[in-house]
Design a protein around this motif. Structure first.
Motif, PDB file in Angstrom:
ATOM      1  N   GLY A   1       0.794  -1.217   0.000  1.00  0.00           N
ATOM      2  CA  GLY A   1       0.000   0.000   0.000  1.00  0.00           C
ATOM      3  C   GLY A   1       0.830   1.271   0.000  1.00  0.00           C
ATOM      4  N   GLN A   2       2.096   1.169  -0.448  1.00  0.00           N
ATOM      5  CA  GLN A   2       3.003   2.323  -0.437  1.00  0.00           C
ATOM      6  C   GLN A   2       3.141   2.974  -1.802  1.00  0.00           C
ATOM      7  OE1 GLN A   2       6.194  -0.283   1.143  1.00  0.00           O
ATOM      8  NE2 GLN A   2       6.434   1.273   2.739  1.00  0.00           N
ATOM      9  N   LEU A   3       2.373   2.503  -2.778  1.00  0.00           N
ATOM     10  CA  LEU A   3       2.496   3.011  -4.136  1.00  0.00           C
ATOM     11  C   LEU A   3       1.145   3.524  -4.616  1.00  0.00           C
ATOM     12  CD1 LEU A   3       4.576   3.200  -6.457  1.00  0.00           C
ATOM     13  CD2 LEU A   3       3.706   1.025  -7.289  1.00  0.00           C
ATOM     14  N   THR A   4       1.133   4.774  -5.086  1.00  0.00           N
ATOM     15  CA  THR A   4      -0.089   5.354  -5.628  1.00  0.00           C
ATOM     16  C   THR A   4       0.231   6.037  -6.952  1.00  0.00           C
ATOM     17  OG1 THR A   4       0.264   7.474  -4.495  1.00  0.00           O
ATOM     18  CG2 THR A   4      -1.027   5.791  -3.325  1.00  0.00           C
ATOM     19  N   GLY A   5      -0.815   6.450  -7.646  1.00  0.00           N
ATOM     20  CA  GLY A   5      -0.625   7.230  -8.867  1.00  0.00           C
ATOM     21  C   GLY A   5      -0.333   6.396 -10.093  1.00  0.00           C
ATOM     22  N   ALA A   6       0.517   6.943 -10.972  1.00  0.00           N
ATOM     23  CA  ALA A   6       0.820   6.314 -12.261  1.00  0.00           C
ATOM     24  C   ALA A   6       2.129   5.552 -12.170  1.00  0.00           C
ATOM     25  CB  ALA A   6       0.909   7.384 -13.342  1.00  0.00           C
ATOM     26  N   ILE A   7       2.189   4.407 -12.876  1.00  0.00           N
ATOM     27  CA  ILE A   7       3.414   3.609 -12.880  1.00  0.00           C
ATOM     28  C   ILE A   7       3.713   3.129 -14.294  1.00  0.00           C
ATOM     29  CG2 ILE A   7       3.431   2.818 -10.487  1.00  0.00           C
ATOM     30  CD1 ILE A   7       1.986   0.303 -11.308  1.00  0.00           C
ATOM     31  N   GLN A   8       4.967   3.253 -14.676  1.00  0.00           N
ATOM     32  CA  GLN A   8       5.432   2.731 -15.952  1.00  0.00           C
ATOM     33  C   GLN A   8       5.642   1.223 -15.811  1.00  0.00           C
ATOM     34  OE1 GLN A   8       9.332   4.130 -17.046  1.00  0.00           O
ATOM     35  NE2 GLN A   8       9.228   3.349 -19.135  1.00  0.00           N
ATOM     36  N   LEU A   9       5.148   0.468 -16.795  1.00  0.00           N
ATOM     37  CA  LEU A   9       5.305  -0.986 -16.762  1.00  0.00           C
ATOM     38  C   LEU A   9       5.761  -1.508 -18.113  1.00  0.00           C
ATOM     39  CD1 LEU A   9       2.095  -2.184 -14.846  1.00  0.00           C
ATOM     40  CD2 LEU A   9       4.420  -1.967 -13.935  1.00  0.00           C
ATOM     41  N   ASP A  10       6.607  -2.510 -18.084  1.00  0.00           N
ATOM     42  CA  ASP A  10       6.918  -3.282 -19.274  1.00  0.00           C
ATOM     43  C   ASP A  10       5.662  -4.097 -19.621  1.00  0.00           C
ATOM     44  OD1 ASP A  10       7.843  -5.696 -20.796  1.00  0.00           O
ATOM     45  OD2 ASP A  10       9.819  -4.800 -20.478  1.00  0.00           O
ATOM     46  N   VAL A  11       5.352  -4.229 -20.903  1.00  0.00           N
ATOM     47  CA  VAL A  11       4.133  -4.946 -21.276  1.00  0.00           C
ATOM     48  C   VAL A  11       4.143  -6.396 -20.793  1.00  0.00           C
ATOM     49  CG1 VAL A  11       3.628  -3.469 -23.266  1.00  0.00           C
ATOM     50  CG2 VAL A  11       5.046  -5.513 -23.580  1.00  0.00           C
ATOM     51  N   ALA A  12       5.323  -6.961 -20.610  1.00  0.00           N
ATOM     52  CA  ALA A  12       5.413  -8.355 -20.164  1.00  0.00           C
ATOM     53  C   ALA A  12       4.989  -8.525 -18.713  1.00  0.00           C
ATOM     54  CB  ALA A  12       6.838  -8.871 -20.342  1.00  0.00           C
ATOM     55  N   TRP A  13       4.962  -7.432 -17.940  1.00  0.00           N
ATOM     56  CA  TRP A  13       4.648  -7.521 -16.510  1.00  0.00           C
ATOM     57  C   TRP A  13       3.188  -7.260 -16.192  1.00  0.00           C
ATOM     58  CZ3 TRP A  13       8.978  -3.491 -15.134  1.00  0.00           C
ATOM     59  CH2 TRP A  13      10.234  -4.047 -15.405  1.00  0.00           C
TER      60      TRP A  13
ATOM     61  N   LYS B   1       2.526  -3.824 -36.897  1.00  0.00           N
ATOM     62  CA  LYS B   1       1.107  -3.853 -37.260  1.00  0.00           C
ATOM     63  C   LYS B   1       0.446  -5.190 -36.944  1.00  0.00           C
ATOM     64  CE  LYS B   1      -1.956  -2.656 -41.127  1.00  0.00           C
ATOM     65  NZ  LYS B   1      -1.980  -2.190 -42.539  1.00  0.00           N
ATOM     66  N   THR B   2       1.184  -6.294 -37.056  1.00  0.00           N
ATOM     67  CA  THR B   2       0.600  -7.618 -36.785  1.00  0.00           C
ATOM     68  C   THR B   2       1.227  -8.288 -35.561  1.00  0.00           C
ATOM     69  OG1 THR B   2       2.146  -8.671 -38.345  1.00  0.00           O
ATOM     70  CG2 THR B   2       0.002  -7.991 -39.204  1.00  0.00           C
ATOM     71  N   ALA B   3       1.935  -7.511 -34.742  1.00  0.00           N
ATOM     72  CA  ALA B   3       2.582  -8.085 -33.561  1.00  0.00           C
ATOM     73  C   ALA B   3       1.551  -8.488 -32.514  1.00  0.00           C
ATOM     74  CB  ALA B   3       3.563  -7.085 -32.965  1.00  0.00           C
ATOM     75  N   THR B   4       1.848  -9.533 -31.780  1.00  0.00           N
ATOM     76  CA  THR B   4       0.970 -10.014 -30.716  1.00  0.00           C
ATOM     77  C   THR B   4       1.789 -10.309 -29.462  1.00  0.00           C
ATOM     78  OG1 THR B   4       1.170 -12.267 -31.595  1.00  0.00           O
ATOM     79  CG2 THR B   4      -0.771 -11.002 -32.249  1.00  0.00           C
ATOM     80  N   ALA B   5       1.121 -10.276 -28.333  1.00  0.00           N
ATOM     81  CA  ALA B   5       1.789 -10.525 -27.056  1.00  0.00           C
ATOM     82  C   ALA B   5       2.177 -11.993 -26.932  1.00  0.00           C
ATOM     83  CB  ALA B   5       0.865 -10.140 -25.907  1.00  0.00           C
ATOM     84  N   ASN B   6       3.188 -12.238 -26.148  1.00  0.00           N
ATOM     85  CA  ASN B   6       3.542 -13.600 -25.774  1.00  0.00           C
ATOM     86  C   ASN B   6       2.399 -14.140 -24.908  1.00  0.00           C
ATOM     87  OD1 ASN B   6       4.548 -15.870 -24.386  1.00  0.00           O
ATOM     88  ND2 ASN B   6       6.625 -15.088 -24.396  1.00  0.00           N
ATOM     89  N   PRO B   7       1.739 -15.216 -25.308  1.00  0.00           N
ATOM     90  CA  PRO B   7       0.585 -15.689 -24.530  1.00  0.00           C
ATOM     91  C   PRO B   7       0.941 -16.157 -23.126  1.00  0.00           C
ATOM     92  CG  PRO B   7       1.207 -17.328 -26.170  1.00  0.00           C
ATOM     93  CD  PRO B   7       2.013 -16.091 -26.461  1.00  0.00           C
ATOM     94  N   PHE B   8       2.228 -16.468 -22.896  1.00  0.00           N
ATOM     95  CA  PHE B   8       2.635 -16.940 -21.578  1.00  0.00           C
ATOM     96  C   PHE B   8       2.790 -15.800 -20.572  1.00  0.00           C
ATOM     97  CE2 PHE B   8       4.630 -20.238 -24.440  1.00  0.00           C
ATOM     98  CZ  PHE B   8       3.628 -21.175 -24.236  1.00  0.00           C
ATOM     99  N   TRP B   9       2.725 -14.544 -21.036  1.00  0.00           N
ATOM    100  CA  TRP B   9       2.877 -13.413 -20.122  1.00  0.00           C
ATOM    101  C   TRP B   9       1.778 -13.369 -19.070  1.00  0.00           C
ATOM    102  CZ3 TRP B   9       4.083  -9.071 -24.239  1.00  0.00           C
ATOM    103  CH2 TRP B   9       5.428  -9.199 -24.636  1.00  0.00           C
ATOM    104  N   ARG B  10       0.696 -14.058 -19.288  1.00  0.00           N
ATOM    105  CA  ARG B  10      -0.385 -14.028 -18.301  1.00  0.00           C
ATOM    106  C   ARG B  10       0.005 -14.756 -17.012  1.00  0.00           C
ATOM    107  NH1 ARG B  10      -4.934 -17.846 -21.064  1.00  0.00           N
ATOM    108  NH2 ARG B  10      -4.244 -16.674 -22.884  1.00  0.00           N
ATOM    109  N   TYR B  11       1.055 -15.571 -17.080  1.00  0.00           N
ATOM    110  CA  TYR B  11       1.462 -16.355 -15.918  1.00  0.00           C
ATOM    111  C   TYR B  11       2.663 -15.713 -15.226  1.00  0.00           C
ATOM    112  CZ  TYR B  11      -1.300 -19.851 -18.397  1.00  0.00           C
ATOM    113  OH  TYR B  11      -2.312 -20.506 -19.056  1.00  0.00           O
ATOM    114  N   ALA B  12       2.655 -15.750 -13.891  1.00  0.00           N
ATOM    115  CA  ALA B  12       3.777 -15.208 -13.127  1.00  0.00           C
ATOM    116  C   ALA B  12       5.081 -15.918 -13.481  1.00  0.00           C
ATOM    117  CB  ALA B  12       3.503 -15.340 -11.631  1.00  0.00           C
TER     118      ALA B  12
END
Length: 425
Positions: A96-108, A375-386
C-alpha cells in the motif's frame, strides 16, 4: 540519435535479470479492502524506470513538468533501476506504499494485474486514438489496465547490400523463399545467412516461428507446444542449423555484433536496432542498408508473426487516481508531447495521430517497421502467468537439445510442455 549500451538494450527488450521470485510475488492480493485515499486529489505519484536512465530522464521529466504546470497538480516522482524495478513496484504495491501512475513493461502487466489494484482505463483509452495493436499491449483479463506509451515489436532485419551481393531478388515473403535466400547468402565468404538465436538464453525467439508454422502456443490454458506445427518449426530450425544457415552459440548481442560487422544478412531485434547497430558498425552507411521485413509466412495470405514489445502507464486505484489517469492519457496520446518524445528518444508513439506527425512519419525506418512488423505483432501468450520466464526457459532448453542432436523435436517439446504445465499459476 541516442545510442544504447548493453543494459539499455536489455531494458528495452524486457530482458531483465530479475528472478522469477518478483513475478511470483504478484499473486492475487489477499489484503482485500477498498482503495485508500481521495481519488480526486490534485497530487499523485509517478514511478518510472526511465527517470533512472540518463538517455531518457530529461525527456520524461519534461513530460511530468509540462503536465504539472498545465494542470496545476503536484507530481511526486520515484524511480528504480530497471533490473530492480519489478521487485520494488511489487513490494510497494502490495504494502500500500504506491499510488498514482506507474510505468510498466508490457510483459509484466498480467502478473501485476492479478494483485487487483490497477484502475480500468477503458474510458481514456477509448478517447486516445491509439492503434489497435497498441491498445492490446495494455489489456489483461479483459480490461484496459494500461495506456500504451511506446509500442514496438521484435522482428527481422535484413542487410540489403548483402542480399543484393548474393543475388537475392527482393525480400522473401514465405518460409520457402526465406530459406532459398539463406542458401544464396551462404555462398558469400564469411557471412552467416541468418544470425538467429541458438543460445538457450535467447531461444524464446523460436516462439514466433512456431506461430508461423501454425501453433497457437496456448489454447485457453492448454499449452500447445509439442503439437505438429511447433514440432515442424523446430525441425525446420534444426535443418537450418545443420546446413550452417544459422550458427551455434548466438544470442541477441552476438547477432547485433555480427550484423554490425557486415557478417550476417538477417537477424531478429527490436526497433532500437538501428541505433545500436549504427553505433557499432565500422561501415557508417550500414544504417541505410538495414531494412525491416515482415516475418516470412508459411503460405501466402497468412498473417506475419512478431512479438509485441513496449511500455504502458498503469494507474493504482486510490489517492490521486483521477489526475494520474489524466496524466497517463496526456503522456501517451497528446500529439505534440509524443512527437517530441519520439524526436528525443526514438521510441515510437502509440496513436494514429502521433505516428502521422511529421517528426515521426518523416523517419522512414520507423514508419516501415510499424507497417511491416508492429502492425501484426501479438503478445507472448505466456505473459499471463507469473512464471512466464520459466516457461520460456523450459522451451528454450529443449529446443537447444534438439539443435545439438540430443533429442528429437517431438520428444523435446513434449518434455518442455510437461515442465511448463507446472508453472501455470
Amino acid at each position: 540519435m541516442n545510442t544504447l549500451n548493453r543494459r539499455d538494450a536489455l531494458r528495452l527488450l524486457g530482458l531483465s535479470t530479475l528472478g522469477v521470485t518478483a513475478l511470483a510475488a504478484c499473486a492475487p492480493d489477499a489484503s482485500g479492502g477498498a482503495p485508500q485515499g481521495d481519488t480526486a486529489a490534485k497530487a499523485f505519484g509517478f514511478t518510472s524506470w526511465s527517470l533512472n536512465e540518463e538517455a531518457q530522464k530529461a525527456a520524461v521529466q519534461a513530460i511530468v513538468d509540462g503536465y504539472a504546470g498545465n494542470e496545476g497538480v503536484k507530481i511526486t516522482t520515484a524511480s528504480f533501476p530497471y533490473n530492480e524495478y519489478l521487485n520494488q513496484v511489487t513490494l510497494k504495491l502490495r504494502g500500500g506504499q504506491l499510488t498514482g501512475a506507474i510505468q510498466l513493461d508490457v510483459a509484466w502487466l498480467g502478473a501485476l494485474a492479478a494483485m487487483g489494484k490497477l484502475r480500468d482505463l477503458a474510458a481514456p483509452a477509448a478517447k486516445g486514438g491509439y492503434t489497435e495493436v497498441a491498445l492490446s499491449s495494455g489489456q489483461s483479463g479483459g480490461k484496459q489496465l494500461g495506456l500504451p506509451w511506446t509500442t514496438g515489436s521484435i522482428g527481422l532485419i535484413a542487410n540489403t547490400a548483402l542480399l543484393e551481393k548474393a543475388g537475392v531478388d527482393g525480400v522473401p515473403a514465405t518460409v520457402a523463399e526465406f530459406e532459398a535466400a539463406l542458401r544464396k547468402v551462404a555462398a558469400l565468404d564469411g557471412v552467416i545467412p541468418y544470425a538467429a538465436a541458438t543460445k538457450a538464453a535467447q531461444l524464446k525467439d523460436i516462439l514466433p516461428w512456431m506461430r508461423t508454422f501454425g501453433s497457437p502456443l496456448l489454447d485457453g490454458d492448454t499449452i500447445t507446444v509439442g503439437d505438429e506445427p511447433s514440432v515442424a518449426a523446430v525441425e525446420w530450425y534444426k535443418k537450418l542449423y545443420d546446413a550452417k544457415l544459422i550458427a551455434p552459440d548466438v544470442d541477441r548481442f552476438d547477432a547485433r555484433a555480427l550484423f554490425a560487422q557486415g557478417k550476417a544478412a538477417f537477424y531478429d531485434d527490436a526497433i532500437i536496432a538501428r541505433g545500436v547497430v549504427a553505433s557499432q558498425a565500422p561501415d557508417k552507411s550500414l544504417a541505410d542498408k538495414m531494412a525491416p521485413l515482415s516475418r516470412p509466412v508459411l503460405k501466402a495470405g497468412d498473417s506475419p508473426q512478431a512479438l509485441l514489445w513496449g511500455h504502458v502507464i498503469a494507474v493504482v486505484e486510490g489517492e490521486g487516481a483521477d489526475a494520474a489517469a489524466d496524466f497517463a492519457a496526456y503522456a501517451t496520446s497528446d500529439t505534440a508531447t509524443v512527437a517530441r518524445f519520439f524526436e528525443q528518444v526514438k521510441l515510437p508513439p502509440t496513436t494514429t495521430a502521433g505516428l502521422a506527425d511529421p517528426k515521426v512519419s518523416g523517419d522512414a525506418f520507423t514508419t516501415e517497421w510499424t507497417e511491416k512488423i508492429t502492425k501484426t505483432a501479438t503478445a507472448n501468450p505466456f505473459w499471463r502467468y507469473a512464471g512466464y520466464a520459466q516457461i520460456e526457459t523450459a522451451i528454450a532448453e529443449q529446443v537447444q537439445a534438439v539443435l545439438v542432436g540430443d533429442s528429437s523435436a517431438k520428444e523435446a517439446l513434449a518434455k518442455a510442455t510437461e515442465t511448463a504445465k507446472g508453472l501455470q499459476k
